[in-house]
Motif scaffolding. Structure first.
Motif, PDB file in Angstrom:
ATOM      1  N   ARG A 152       0.816  -1.216   0.000  1.00 46.53           N
ATOM      2  CA  ARG A 152       0.000   0.000   0.000  1.00 46.53           C
ATOM      3  C   ARG A 152       0.851   1.268   0.000  1.00 46.53           C
ATOM      4  O   ARG A 152       0.440   2.298  -0.530  1.00 46.53           O
ATOM      5  N   LEU A 189       1.378   2.557  -3.427  1.00 48.47           N
ATOM      6  CA  LEU A 189       0.254   3.347  -3.940  1.00 48.47           C
ATOM      7  C   LEU A 189       0.366   4.795  -3.478  1.00 48.47           C
ATOM      8  O   LEU A 189       0.101   5.727  -4.245  1.00 48.47           O
ATOM      9  N   LYS A 190       0.762   4.983  -2.230  1.00 46.09           N
ATOM     10  CA  LYS A 190       0.929   6.338  -1.717  1.00 46.09           C
ATOM     11  C   LYS A 190       2.043   7.070  -2.468  1.00 46.09           C
ATOM     12  O   LYS A 190       1.941   8.271  -2.735  1.00 46.09           O
ATOM     13  N   GLY A 232      -2.786   0.911  -9.345  1.00 45.47           N
ATOM     14  CA  GLY A 232      -1.988   2.105  -9.067  1.00 45.47           C
ATOM     15  C   GLY A 232      -2.361   3.318  -9.903  1.00 45.47           C
ATOM     16  O   GLY A 232      -2.603   4.410  -9.379  1.00 45.47           O
ATOM     17  N   TRP A 258      -5.847   4.474  -9.142  1.00 46.43           N
ATOM     18  CA  TRP A 258      -5.876   5.113  -7.826  1.00 46.43           C
ATOM     19  C   TRP A 258      -5.448   6.575  -7.938  1.00 46.43           C
ATOM     20  O   TRP A 258      -6.064   7.462  -7.353  1.00 46.43           O
ATOM     21  N   ALA A 262     -11.038   3.518  -7.689  1.00 49.09           N
ATOM     22  CA  ALA A 262      -9.930   2.900  -8.412  1.00 49.09           C
ATOM     23  C   ALA A 262     -10.319   1.552  -9.007  1.00 49.09           C
ATOM     24  O   ALA A 262      -9.933   1.231 -10.133  1.00 49.09           O
TER      25      ALA A 262
END
Length: 240
Positions: free
Chosen positions: A125, A128-129, A165, A168, A215
């Protein structure tokens, strides 16, 4: 003949990589967009060599779908060809890449100057950030963001698992998504030294509006369009 052509191409590409690594190093003081124009001279030259040495041509369909604002390109990933060519075929892009690629001698050093979004894929995760944080900055700077949602190259006729990704990032920023299908792997196969002559079709799809969508929903829409169009693309070798 394909072997001879591939050997000549490999020698010339290696020399170009070393030369443009020096160009990239010297471009450090310039703004990001100026560096991009200088360094992607490598990409234009490699694609030119692919045409005249390997006999690999390409056609682009759907340019009229490209929006006027920085967007997120989500594309099929079959070969090394698109990683080079897409930096020529689209407005200035910031590709999402594996962090370790920046450590590859010459190639990685030059890539650092192209303003990529380098992520640690094993971070889950957190990765993703990283995409959202860096991607938001790149979009604000006027760069498009290029993501290969399958994460790795897949052979023609196969489909990888689509990651979220890029979608998102679109959901978080409201940036439009541009889906892209192509069949480069038919003439420039994954991990293959010998390339084959032919004509690659790059098909750009209608914009997918990310406003108010999650997403997962966006990823499903991208996957459906790309995989449907992949089945409709003409064989690369048939359009020489």
């Amino acid at each position: 003949m394909n072997l001879i052509r591939s050997v000549i191409f490999a020698v010339l590409q290696t020399a170009l990589t070393i030369f443009f690594s020096l160009i990239a190093f010297l471009s450090f003081p310039f703004p990001a967009h100026v560096r991009y124009r200088l360094i992607t001279g490598y990409n234009h030259t490699v694609i030119w060599l692919a045409r005249w040495v390997l006999g690999i041509h390409y056609v682009v369909e759907g340019r009229e779908h490209l929006p006027s604002r920085p967007s997120i390109i989500l594309a099929k990933h079959q070969s090394a060809w698109e990683t080079v060519a897409f930096l020529c075929l689209f407005p200035p892009v910031s590709p999402v890449i594996k962090q370790e690629l920046l450590n590859v001698p010459f190639f990685g050093w030059a890539f650092r100057m192209l303003s990529p979004i380098a992520i640690d894929r094993s971070a889950g995760r957190e990765a993703l950030k990283q995409i959202v944080k860096q991607g938001r900055d790149k979009l604000a700077q006027g760069f498009w963001v290029l993501v290969f949602p399958e994460g790795t190259r897949v052979a023609p006729g196969e489909k990888g698992r689509y990651g979220i990704g890029g979608s998102w990032l679109a959901a978080e920023t409201g940036a439009p998504i541009v889906p892209v299908a192509h069949n480069a792997g038919e003439v420039w196969p994954k991990n293959a030294f010998i390339k084959r002559p032919g004509t690659i079709t790059v098909r750009i799809g209608p914009v997918i509006d990310s406003t108010g969508k999650g997403a997962a929903e966006l990823t499903r829409a991208v996957e459906a369009w790309i995989e449907t169009e992949m089945a409709r693309l003409p064989p690369a070798a048939a359009r020489q």
